[in-house]
Scaffold this active site. Structure first.
Site, PDB file in Angstrom:
ATOM      1  CD  GLU A  39      -5.456   7.226   2.906  1.00  0.00           C
ATOM      2  OE1 GLU A  39      -5.028   6.046   3.195  1.00  0.00           O
ATOM      3  OE2 GLU A  39      -5.780   7.538   1.812  1.00  0.00           O
ATOM      4  CE  LYS A 110      -4.524   7.064  -1.544  1.00  0.00           C
ATOM      5  NZ  LYS A 110      -5.425   6.531  -0.872  1.00  0.00           N
ATOM      6  CB  CYS A 143      -2.826   5.175   1.357  1.00  0.00           C
ATOM      7  SG  CYS A 143      -3.389   3.387   2.138  1.00  0.00           S
TER       8      CYS A 143
END
Lengths: 264, 264
Positions: A39, A110, A143
């Site tokens: 990330e 995300k 994540c």
């Protein structure tokens, strides 16, 4: 399919330096067909405010990351899924860009922002995407998305055989939980985490937990890196194993679902 | 709240014997407020055909199991969630009955049947239920339901603070995966597995994997039994810990969900 994970400690705020490290790694390990990188791997993770994002955020597919990665993937013939700092309109996103054989394939923003990321980024507003490389369908999440089983499920039900999972993990739970994600969806999961500690401005230091890993659809850890070293993990997999959703002769994990009785 | 798990090897086909063992255990360990017992713990697990179910199946709440457990829970003041062989109309269900302080509270019929259970049982057709004991909401699922994240999610979103999980596990995955179930839903999970081997008629022997466990909302194993011994696991928990869905100050695992982008 040969999968590579490059676990490293990006140099904070230095996109050029990080792109060079990424390019060098990709050219050194020839024959990797899919690279998964951490990330925010071009910029670093800790920012004091949105003001600090502006000089580092890029519009995709333009800017130096897109330019470099189109060139790298064209020359090496590989596919790269990497965490980037994206600017779209007036908003910043914690995103994962996909480049394949010279082309920008798309981006995932995300959905589930972790902790103070909420002060910096806009949450993604689209379903997590699945990209196709030859016959292999590859889903992307980032994540903290791991803790929401709906994300990996959405990807798997959308056909993903491999889930590419750029990460900057700080909690201790994820790596084991990704085994569950693989088992419950019968997919490969590739978690590319970073290492190192960032201490930026007045913010407390943040240490990342490494242990990047590749897990098979039956929950076997096919490879794992250490918690603090920069390193590369390369594993050969047969993505078609993820097409078999039968855990017993009589149990197909997708056909056995009964959404009528779930309350989600 | 004091939680008890009785991990044992039921005597196949002998409901009276098994009810006596269960009653003895409950009366011996005074003060347990919630007991979780294994799947099909009054009858055993392996059956050659539906024909073998008929003499052992019971209509709830009637029959000797209901009678005995109403009496046991009335006398001891406890609550029991236990796997039973249920007959409803012309169908057999792999069910979990709930008895509390003298009363039959309800039943859950296993939604996701494992392997040859499909030849014997009808799958449950209702959402997994949540029962209330004082202020504590307790959800119920059975064994193979664990691999479908939708089940624990449904229970947690329905308010379950504890997931009672009677099981007859034969695969090696579940116990670790239940840690993920606890973490992703911030609930206690109580897996009551059985031990022993059953070899019935012409069927191949089936060995169960024990390791009954109680896991906290943060994924801590609060207690675990061995893989092959009959034993009791007793743990004191504060169920209200499961009301806190915040994994960080800024991340509430339920409020952070974005069902609009999930494709389930």
């Amino acid at each position: 399919m040969r999968i590579g994970v490059f676990q490293f400690s990006p140099k904070w705020g230095d996109i050029g330096y990080n792109l060079a490290a990424i390019s060098d790694t990709i050219f050194y390990y020839k024959g990797v067909e899919l690279w998964v990188l951490p990330e925010l791997c071009t910029t670093g993770y800790v920012f004091e405010s949105k003001k600090d994002l502006e000089p580092l955020a890029e519009v995709f597919p333009s800017g130096k990351t897109s330019e470099a990665m189109e060139e790298v993937t064209r020359t090496s013939g590989t596919t790269v899924i990497m965490g980037v700092l994206e600017k779209l309109g007036e908003n910043y996103f914690n995103s994962a860009a996909v480049f394949s054989k010279g082309f920008f394939m798309g981006i995932y923003r995300k959905i589930h922002l972790f902790n103070e990321e909420k002060h910096l980024f806009t949450p993604g507003f689209e379903s997590p995407p699945v990209f196709r490389v030859k016959d292999v369908k590859i889903g992307v999440m980032i994540c903290f998305d791991w803790i929401f089983p709906e994300v990996a499920r959405t990807l798997a039900l959308s056909g993903a055989m491999i889930i590419a999972h750029p990460a900057n993990l700080v909690l201790p739970y994820c790596q084991d939980a990704m085994i569950t994600r693989s088992i419950e969806n019968r997919v490969f999961t590739v978690t590319a985490n970073r290492v190192g500690t960032e201490q930026i401005g007045s913010k407390p230091p943040v240490t990342f937990t490494g242990k990047s890993q590749i897990v098979s659809p039956t929950g076997e850890r096919l490879g794992v890196l250490s918690e603090n070293e920069e390193n590369v993990l390369i594993v050969d997999i047969d993505p078609s194993e993820a097409l078999d959703k039968n855990i017993t002769k009589l149990n197909n994990l997708f056909e056995d679902r009964n959404p009528d009785v779930y309350k989600l």
